[in-house]
Design an enzyme around this catalytic site. Structure first.
Site, PDB file in Angstrom:
ATOM      1  N   ASP A 195      65.371  42.128 -26.943  1.00  0.00           N
ATOM      2  CA  ASP A 195      64.285  41.966 -25.978  1.00  0.00           C
ATOM      3  C   ASP A 195      62.995  41.658 -26.742  1.00  0.00           C
ATOM      4  O   ASP A 195      62.802  42.105 -27.867  1.00  0.00           O
ATOM      5  CB  ASP A 195      64.146  43.231 -25.119  1.00  0.00           C
ATOM      6  CG  ASP A 195      65.372  43.430 -24.217  1.00  0.00           C
ATOM      7  OD1 ASP A 195      66.153  42.478 -24.047  1.00  0.00           O
ATOM      8  OD2 ASP A 195      65.538  44.543 -23.690  1.00  0.00           O
ATOM      9  N   HIS A 215      71.811  43.610 -28.144  1.00  0.00           N
ATOM     10  CA  HIS A 215      72.641  44.156 -27.081  1.00  0.00           C
ATOM     11  C   HIS A 215      73.139  43.054 -26.164  1.00  0.00           C
ATOM     12  O   HIS A 215      72.668  41.919 -26.219  1.00  0.00           O
ATOM     13  CB  HIS A 215      71.870  45.236 -26.299  1.00  0.00           C
ATOM     14  CG  HIS A 215      70.569  44.765 -25.725  1.00  0.00           C
ATOM     15  ND1 HIS A 215      69.436  44.518 -26.481  1.00  0.00           N
ATOM     16  CD2 HIS A 215      70.210  44.462 -24.453  1.00  0.00           C
ATOM     17  CE1 HIS A 215      68.450  44.109 -25.704  1.00  0.00           C
ATOM     18  NE2 HIS A 215      68.900  44.060 -24.466  1.00  0.00           N
ATOM     19  N   ARG A 256      78.017  45.511 -10.791  1.00  0.00           N
ATOM     20  CA  ARG A 256      77.179  46.419 -11.587  1.00  0.00           C
ATOM     21  C   ARG A 256      75.728  45.965 -11.481  1.00  0.00           C
ATOM     22  O   ARG A 256      75.445  44.761 -11.588  1.00  0.00           O
ATOM     23  CB  ARG A 256      77.648  46.393 -13.041  1.00  0.00           C
ATOM     24  CG  ARG A 256      76.769  47.189 -13.974  1.00  0.00           C
ATOM     25  CD  ARG A 256      77.347  47.268 -15.396  1.00  0.00           C
ATOM     26  NE  ARG A 256      76.381  47.919 -16.251  1.00  0.00           N
ATOM     27  CZ  ARG A 256      75.491  47.270 -17.002  1.00  0.00           C
ATOM     28  NH1 ARG A 256      75.475  45.948 -17.045  1.00  0.00           N
ATOM     29  NH2 ARG A 256      74.621  47.943 -17.706  1.00  0.00           N
TER      30      ARG A 256
HETATM   31  C1  OGA Z   1      68.152  42.761 -20.136  1.00  0.00           C
HETATM   32  C2  OGA Z   1      69.360  43.508 -20.552  1.00  0.00           C
HETATM   33  C3  OGA Z   1      71.282  44.840 -20.008  1.00  0.00           C
HETATM   34  C4  OGA Z   1      72.099  45.247 -18.821  1.00  0.00           C
HETATM   35  O1  OGA Z   1      67.942  42.600 -18.909  1.00  0.00           O
HETATM   36  O2  OGA Z   1      67.408  42.320 -21.044  1.00  0.00           O
HETATM   37  O3  OGA Z   1      69.611  43.586 -21.721  1.00  0.00           O
HETATM   38  O4  OGA Z   1      72.936  46.126 -18.988  1.00  0.00           O
HETATM   39  N1  OGA Z   1      70.146  44.063 -19.628  1.00  0.00           N
HETATM   40  O5  OGA Z   1      71.912  44.671 -17.764  1.00  0.00           O
HETATM   41 NI    NI Z   2      67.949  42.967 -22.923  1.00  0.00          NI
END
Ligand code: OGA
Ligand code: NI
Length: 352
Positions: free
Chosen positions: A230, A286, A296
Site C-alpha cells: 500500500d 500482501h 468475501r
Molecule cells: C487493499 C488490500 C486486502 C483484502 O485494498 O489494498 O490489500 O483482503 N486489501 O481485501
Molecule cells: Ni493493500
C-alpha cells in the site's frame, strides 16, 4: 489543495481495465481471469505444514502495557499486525458490512453508473493496480474520498442515499481517530518526536476502499487482489469474519494467511512509513485470494500525510544508519507508484 485525482492525472487507466466483469453471470473462470498457476500460488514444499500453522501475524491488544514494544516488533518483523481493543464498535463494523453488501449486490448496470473515470481516484471499478498485470482480478471495488461519497451515493440511490452516507462517514471519522492514535504509537515506537506529526495535522490524505471478492467457481485458477504494497503510511483493514483471503509475504515461509480474528482489525505498513522509518518497518507485501463458498468483503482505510508533505527518512533514532531514501513530496511518490508499482521504492532509494 491538491487531490489524489490530481496526482493520478498523468497516469490514466484504460477503460477496459477499470470496468469489472458482471460476476453474477459467470459460471466458469474466463481466460481473461485465469492466472497462470505459478509457483507462488502453490505451497512451498520445503515448509513443514505444522510449522507454518504456528507462524502468524501478531495480535496486539491496544491497551497492553507493552504496546509500543509489541508494535515495534510486529512492524519490524512483519510490517503487519492485528489489533484488538481498538475502540471501533462491532455494531459499526456490521453496519459498514451491511451497506457495502447493499452496494455490491446492486444490479451491475447500477454500479456501472459510478464507474471510476480513467484519471480519477473514486467510484466503482477494478483495483488501481490492474494495468500492471496481464490477467484481471476476481474483485470489484468502490473507492470513497471526500465528496465522492455523497455524489456517488445519490447516483446509486437517488431517494435513499443517506443511510449509506451516514455509515461510511461515521466509519471514516472513527478510522481517522484510530489512525491518529496508531500513528502516535508507531512514531513513538521509532523514537520519532511528537512534533513530526504536528506538521501532518491538516489535509491528511485518506481514502476508504470497499472490496468485494465474489464467490469463484475455480478459486485456484484466479487471484482476488494481486500482490502489492500500500502506498501511504499504513492501512487499517476490516475483513468479513466468514472467509479468509488476505495473505502476507514473509521471507522464509512465503505467503502466510492472515485469517480474520474475532473483533480484530489488520494494520499494515505502507510505503511512506517504510521511507520514514528508513526501511526499519518494511511495507508489507500482501494479496488476497478467493474461495468458492462465499462472497468475501473487506474495507481498507488508507492513511497518509497531506500530498504536499515532504517525506524523508527520520534518522535520529538509536541504531539508525545513513538515509536509504531520498526526500520527496507525497504527491511525487504517488506519481512514481502509479508508474512503477512495486519498483517505486527502489526509484527513491539512494544510490550510495
Ligand atoms: C487493499 C488490500 C486486502 C483484502 O485494498 O489494498 O490489500 O483482503 N486489501 O481485501
Ligand atoms: Ni493493500
Amino acid at each position: 489543495m491538491p487531490s489524489l485525482t490530481d496526482a493520478y492525472k498523468n497516469h490514466p487507466v484504460e477503460h477496459n481495465l477499470i470496468a469489472p466483469l458482471d460476476f453474477s453471470l459467470i459460471k466458469d473462470v474466463p481466460e481473461s481471469h485465469a492466472w497462470i498457476q505459478s509457483n507462488d500460488l502453490k505451497e512451498n514444499p520445503n515448509i513443514n505444514k505444522k510449522e507454518l500453522g504456528l507462524i502468524s501475524v501478531p495480535i496486539i491488544n491496544l491497551e497492553d502495557t507493552n504496546v509500543l514494544e509489541l508494535i515495534f516488533n510486529a512492524c519490524e518483523t512483519w510490517g503487519m499486525f492485528q489489533v484488538t481493543n481498538h475502540g471501533i464498535s462491532k455494531q459499526l463494523l456490521e453496519q459498514v458490512e451491511f451497506e457495502a453488501k447493499k452496494l455490491f449486490n446492486l444490479p451491475f448496470e447500477e454500479k456501472m453508473k459510478t464507474l471510476r473515470s480513467p484519471e480519477a481516484a473514486t467510484g466503482y471499478g477494478y483495483p488501481r493496480i490492474t494495468p500492471f498485470f496481464s490477467k484481471l482480478m476476481w474483485n470489484e471495488g468502490f473507492t470513497i474520498m471526500g465528496n465522492s461519497l455523497i455524489d456517488h451515493a445519490k447516483i446509486l440511490w437517488p431517494n435513499d442515499f443517506q443511510g449509506f452516507c451516514d455509515v461510511m462517514e461515521e466509519y471514516q471519522t472513527r478510522m481517522k481517530d484510530l489512525s491518529d492514535k496508531l500513528m502516535g504509537l508507531l512514531l513513538k515506537s521509532l523514537n520519532i518526536p511528537g512534533p513530526y506529526m504536528k506538521e501532518m495535522d491538516n489535509d491528511l490524505c485518506t481514502a476508504l476502499q470497499l472490496n468485494s471478492y465474489p464467490t469463484c467457481p475455480n478459486p485456484t485458477r484466479t487471484m482476488g487482489l494481486a500482490q502489492h504494497t500500500d502506498t501511504f503510511l499504513f492501512t487499517i483493514l476490516h475483513q468479513s469474519a466468514n472467509a479468509s483471503g488476505l495473505q502476507v509475504f514473509k521471507d522464509g515461509p512465503g505467503w502466510v494467511s492472515v485469517d480474520p480474528h474475532p473483533g480484530a482489525l489488520v494494520v499494515n505498513v505502507g510505503d511512506l512509513l517504510h521511507i520514514i522509518s528508513n526501511a526499519r518497518f518494511p511495507s508489507a507485501i500482501h494479496r488476497a485470494v478467493v474461495n468458492n463458498a462465499t462472497q468475501r468483503l473487506s474495507f481498507a482505510y488508507f492513511y497518509g500525510p497531506p500530498l504536499d508533505f515532504q517525506v524523508a527518512p527520520f534518522l535520529d533514532y538509536p541504531g539508525c544508519e545513513g538515509p536509504t531514501f531520498k526526500s520527496l513530496k507525497v504527491k511525487e511518490y504517488v506519481g512514481i507508484k502509479s508508474k512503477y508499482l512495486d519498483m517505486a521504492l527502489s526509484f527513491v532509494r539512494k544510490s550510495c
